[in-house]
Design a protein around this motif. Structure first.
Motif: not given
Length: 467
Positions: A155-164
């Motif tokens: 809802e706040r414009g963050f992007f879900y990042l998959n880190t190793p």
């Protein structure tokens, strides 16, 4: 008796007044069975809700042989008419017309009979404990909190990042990492100087399971603006405490252009959002856990919601602790890493509200935190809660290349692990901040459970990797 072709209704949806008088189909596991020679009552649960649906078997329609296999733990498919209930504690029940027994559970060997079980015993049968009311409630709350976390950031414009999960760097500098290798441990290849030859390993170098996705998260934030990670992390600390796991889940937002104040605002808004979501969507489960384990649970959740978090520097906190008449197990002086007892005193006794401490001595915090002008403290922030102490830890990150490099060299962190991280300060560096929330600590707080091993399905702790 033959089974009709009715579509299954989950038990969470069965308590709908509009269904009264309808033919329904339910499937689930038997919690209890009781009755007399005329009628039998079975409490059925399918995991969708803390509530059981009562199934009424009229013994004029069913033989004793048909009902004999229905014991605690057996799984059933029942169809019949949903009727208003005359009994206490339920609004409706099902008058059984047909039954199919999917699986039986021998009362002599099925460990979850209708009696009280200790949480310690249930940890020994973690493969079955989700079938209990307690762990059903905990796991549904855990799901809802995970959903709330993704919802908040989306809802706040963050992007879900998959880190190793596999990494060659120790971002915390703690050294407590699980090694990942495909080398034959009974016949390790050696170099000429006698050390292990990791060049022959799968990745060609020494690798470990990650302790945090933060460093890679910073790479994402300095490109996408605002990211968050949410995944498993691993610490090989020999900690046998009610607050530590070797495998746990972390949420780590990282935001470009945010300073320490923005970071504190985000942390407070985030944690309150999660608690509100749980209270609105897990009411029955929270009420059950409050009744069974912690009478003050709802009050404590509302305590967090209804108070603005107190913000103060570490140095002020030390003065307050030193001036208190409280006898602490760990003595207080400037420079110590605060213990849970110190954190709880500030929250529960002194301020009587959640606390965010800032500006810790640099020696007790990680290398990447921004140095303050005094040269002694860094722009760290820890969010402290009642009962559990620290629930969030974060900081404004050091954006200055030379200062960050000096800190890395001061701590003798190998440059081979850090060149890529330093590039974010070489090419278009910006102020940026982030924090980490241990997901299990949040679930612990919202459920009122007291041991972190009871808020994850299959806990991993020293000497314990069962199931």
């Amino acid at each position: 008796m033959s089974i009709m072709a009715l579509k299954r209704t989950k038990i969470v949806d069965i308590f709908n007044p509009e269904l009264i008088g309808e033919k329904v189909c339910v499937k689930g596991w038997v919690r209890t069975r009781r009755g007399n020679k005329n009628v039998q009552f079975v409490a059925l649960n399918d995991g969708s809700t803390i509530k059981n649906i009562q199934i009424v078997f009229d013994l004029a329609k069913f033989s004793e042989d048909e009902l004999k296999p229905i014991t605690t733990g057996a799984s059933l498919h029942v169809e019949g008419e949903l009727v208003a209930s005359q009994g206490k504690g339920q609004t409706c029940e099902i008058q059984a017309e047909t039954i199919e027994i999917y699986g039986t559970a021998d009362p002599q060997t099925y460990p979850l009979q209708k009696k009280g079980h200790t949480l310690e015993f249930l940890r020994e049968i973690a493969h079955l404990r989700p079938r209990t009311n307690t762990f059903g409630a905990v796991l549904r709350i855990r799901h809802n909190l995970a959903f709330a976390i993704h919802k908040f950031f989306n809802e706040r414009g963050f992007f879900y990042l998959n880190t190793p999960l596999i990494t060659a760097s120790d971002c915390e500098g703690a050294g407590a990492m699980f090694q990942v290798t495909t080398l034959d441990l009974n016949n390790l290849p050696k170099t000429e100087d006698g050390t292990i030859d990791y060049a022959q390993d799968f990745f060609g170098k020494q690798t470990s399971l990650t302790v945090s996705g933060q460093l890679e998260g910073e790479l994402g934030a300095t490109a996408l603006g605002a990211i968050y990670t949410f995944g498993p992390t691993f610490r090989a600390e020999n900690s046998n405490t009610p607050r530590h796991l070797a495998e746990f889940w972390m949420i780590e937002p990282e935001v470009a252009f945010n300073d320490i104040t923005d970071n504190m605002d985000l942390a407070e808004e985030f944690i309150k959002y999660c608690i509100v979501y749980a209270l609105e969507n897990c009411k029955d489960d929270i009420e059950f856990l409050a009744q069974m384990y912690d009478k003050n649970l709802v009050e404590r959740l509302e305590f967090v919601l209804h108070n603005q978090f107190m913000r103060l520097p570490y140095t002020e906190a030390i003065k307050i602790l030193e001036a208190s008449d409280k006898k602490f197990e760990f003595p207080v002086s400037w420079g110590i890493d605060l213990q849970s007892e110190h954190e709880r005193y500030l929250v529960e006794e002194h301020f009587k509200k959640p606390v965010i401490l800032t500006d810790y001595p640099k020696e007790i915090k990680a290398f990447y935190m921004k140095l303050n002008e005094d040269g002694k403290t860094v722009r760290a922030m820890d969010v402290l809660f009642p009962q559990i102490g620290e629930i969030i830890g974060g900081s404004e990150r050091e954006a200055d290349y030379d200062k960050l490099l000096a800190r890395i060299e001061e701590l003798h962190i190998p440059m081979k692990d850090m060149w890529w991280y330093l590039d974010t300060r070489r090419f278009g560096t910006v102020p940026h901040s982030g924090f980490g929330l241990g997901f299990e600590r949040l679930v612990l707080f919202v459920t009122g459970m007291t041991n972190i091993r009871d808020v994850i399905p299959f806990p991993r702790t020293p000497k314990n990797a069962e199931f």
